[in-house]
Write an enzyme that holds these catalytic residues in place. Structure first.
Site, mmCIF file in Angstrom:
data_model
loop_
_atom_site.group_PDB
_atom_site.id
_atom_site.type_symbol
_atom_site.label_atom_id
_atom_site.label_comp_id
_atom_site.label_asym_id
_atom_site.label_seq_id
_atom_site.Cartn_x
_atom_site.Cartn_y
_atom_site.Cartn_z
ATOM 1 N N TYR A 18 0.872 -1.219 0.055
ATOM 2 C CA TYR A 18 0.009 0.021 0.086
ATOM 3 C C TYR A 18 0.938 1.296 -0.135
ATOM 4 O O TYR A 18 0.695 2.251 -0.726
ATOM 5 C CB TYR A 18 -1.055 0.026 1.134
ATOM 6 C CG TYR A 18 -1.908 1.034 1.172
ATOM 7 C CD1 TYR A 18 -3.302 0.850 0.538
ATOM 8 C CD2 TYR A 18 -1.785 2.455 1.895
ATOM 9 C CE1 TYR A 18 -4.092 1.937 0.467
ATOM 10 C CE2 TYR A 18 -2.811 3.140 1.808
ATOM 11 C CZ TYR A 18 -3.950 2.873 1.230
ATOM 12 O OH TYR A 18 -4.818 4.079 1.121
ATOM 13 N N HIS A 22 1.174 3.899 -3.222
ATOM 14 C CA HIS A 22 1.008 5.400 -2.798
ATOM 15 C C HIS A 22 2.432 6.539 -2.963
ATOM 16 O O HIS A 22 2.196 7.557 -3.490
ATOM 17 C CB HIS A 22 0.202 5.685 -1.533
ATOM 18 C CG HIS A 22 -1.063 5.333 -1.424
ATOM 19 N ND1 HIS A 22 -1.684 4.208 -1.456
ATOM 20 C CD2 HIS A 22 -2.099 6.262 -1.654
ATOM 21 C CE1 HIS A 22 -2.919 4.140 -1.405
ATOM 22 N NE2 HIS A 22 -3.319 5.461 -1.829
ATOM 23 N N TYR A 41 -4.097 15.871 1.575
ATOM 24 C CA TYR A 41 -4.423 14.334 1.564
ATOM 25 C C TYR A 41 -3.674 13.422 2.372
ATOM 26 O O TYR A 41 -2.549 13.687 1.860
ATOM 27 C CB TYR A 41 -5.033 13.977 0.143
ATOM 28 C CG TYR A 41 -5.657 12.907 0.211
ATOM 29 C CD1 TYR A 41 -6.037 12.057 1.244
ATOM 30 C CD2 TYR A 41 -6.167 12.239 -1.085
ATOM 31 C CE1 TYR A 41 -6.713 10.747 0.936
ATOM 32 C CE2 TYR A 41 -6.962 11.395 -1.043
ATOM 33 C CZ TYR A 41 -7.264 10.515 -0.172
ATOM 34 O OH TYR A 41 -7.865 9.365 -0.431
ATOM 35 N N TRP A 76 -7.389 3.469 -10.768
ATOM 36 C CA TRP A 76 -6.640 3.268 -9.460
ATOM 37 C C TRP A 76 -7.286 2.037 -8.719
ATOM 38 O O TRP A 76 -6.805 1.442 -7.838
ATOM 39 C CB TRP A 76 -6.815 4.598 -8.898
ATOM 40 C CG TRP A 76 -5.904 4.503 -7.545
ATOM 41 C CD1 TRP A 76 -6.558 4.628 -6.347
ATOM 42 C CD2 TRP A 76 -4.399 4.515 -7.325
ATOM 43 N NE1 TRP A 76 -5.462 4.696 -5.270
ATOM 44 C CE2 TRP A 76 -4.400 4.593 -5.985
ATOM 45 C CE3 TRP A 76 -3.422 4.491 -8.057
ATOM 46 C CZ2 TRP A 76 -2.941 4.632 -5.406
ATOM 47 C CZ3 TRP A 76 -2.042 4.524 -7.343
ATOM 48 C CH2 TRP A 76 -1.982 4.637 -6.111
ATOM 49 N N TRP A 77 -8.752 2.133 -8.708
ATOM 50 C CA TRP A 77 -9.304 1.212 -7.733
ATOM 51 C C TRP A 77 -8.874 -0.279 -8.120
ATOM 52 O O TRP A 77 -8.665 -1.225 -7.507
ATOM 53 C CB TRP A 77 -10.924 1.269 -7.863
ATOM 54 C CG TRP A 77 -11.571 2.486 -7.143
ATOM 55 C CD1 TRP A 77 -10.704 3.542 -6.490
ATOM 56 C CD2 TRP A 77 -12.691 3.012 -7.536
ATOM 57 N NE1 TRP A 77 -11.763 4.452 -5.969
ATOM 58 C CE2 TRP A 77 -12.981 4.193 -6.685
ATOM 59 C CE3 TRP A 77 -13.711 2.589 -8.275
ATOM 60 C CZ2 TRP A 77 -14.048 4.869 -6.702
ATOM 61 C CZ3 TRP A 77 -15.032 3.273 -8.194
ATOM 62 C CH2 TRP A 77 -15.098 4.351 -7.477
#
Length: 104
Positions: A18, A22, A41, A76-77
Site C-alpha cells: 500500500y 502511494h 490528503y 486506480w481502484w
C-alpha cells in the site's frame, strides 16, 4: 474549505504494498485530485486493526470519494483492489467519519 475524513480497511500483510503504491501515486491521479479541490490528503494506518484513516481538505462540495465515474479513479481502484477491502466494482469500502473536534 471543508475537512473530510473516512476510513478504509487494508488486507492483512499489505502495508508495504500500500505504501509503495502511494509513494508512486500516478501523476494523472494527483492532478485530477488537485483539479477537483482536494489538498492536504493524508492516509494513516492503525496496524492493530489494519484500518486506514484518510483526511483531506476540499474546496467545493465534494472530495476524492465523489470522483467515482472518472476512468483514472476506476483504474486506480482496480490497481488497489487486491490489497484492500473493496466493493464488487473495486471501489474501496469507505466509511465517512464525523468530525467532533477541531483546533485551529
Amino acid at each position: 474549505m471543508q475537512r473530510l475524513a473516512f476510513r478504509m480497511k487494508l488486507n492483512e500483510g499489505q502495508k508495504e504494498a500500500y505504501k509503495e503504491r502511494h509513494d508512486k501515486l500516478w501523476p494523472e491521479l494527483k492532478q485530477l485530485l488537485k483539479e477537483n479541490g482536494v489538498s492536504d490528503y493524508s492516509i494513516f494506518l492503525d496496524e492493530e486493526t489494519n484500518m486506514l484513516f484518510a483526511f483531506q481538505k476540499v474546496s467545493g462540495k465534494g472530495g476524492s470519494q465523489d470522483l467515482a465515474k472518472n476512468d483514472i479513479v476506476k483504474k486506480w481502484w482496480d490497481f488497489m483492489a487486491d490489497i484492500m477491502e473493496v466493493h464488487p466494482d473495486n471501489s474501496p469500502v469507505s466509511v465517512p467519519l464525523e468530525e467532533l473536534f477541531y483546533m485551529e
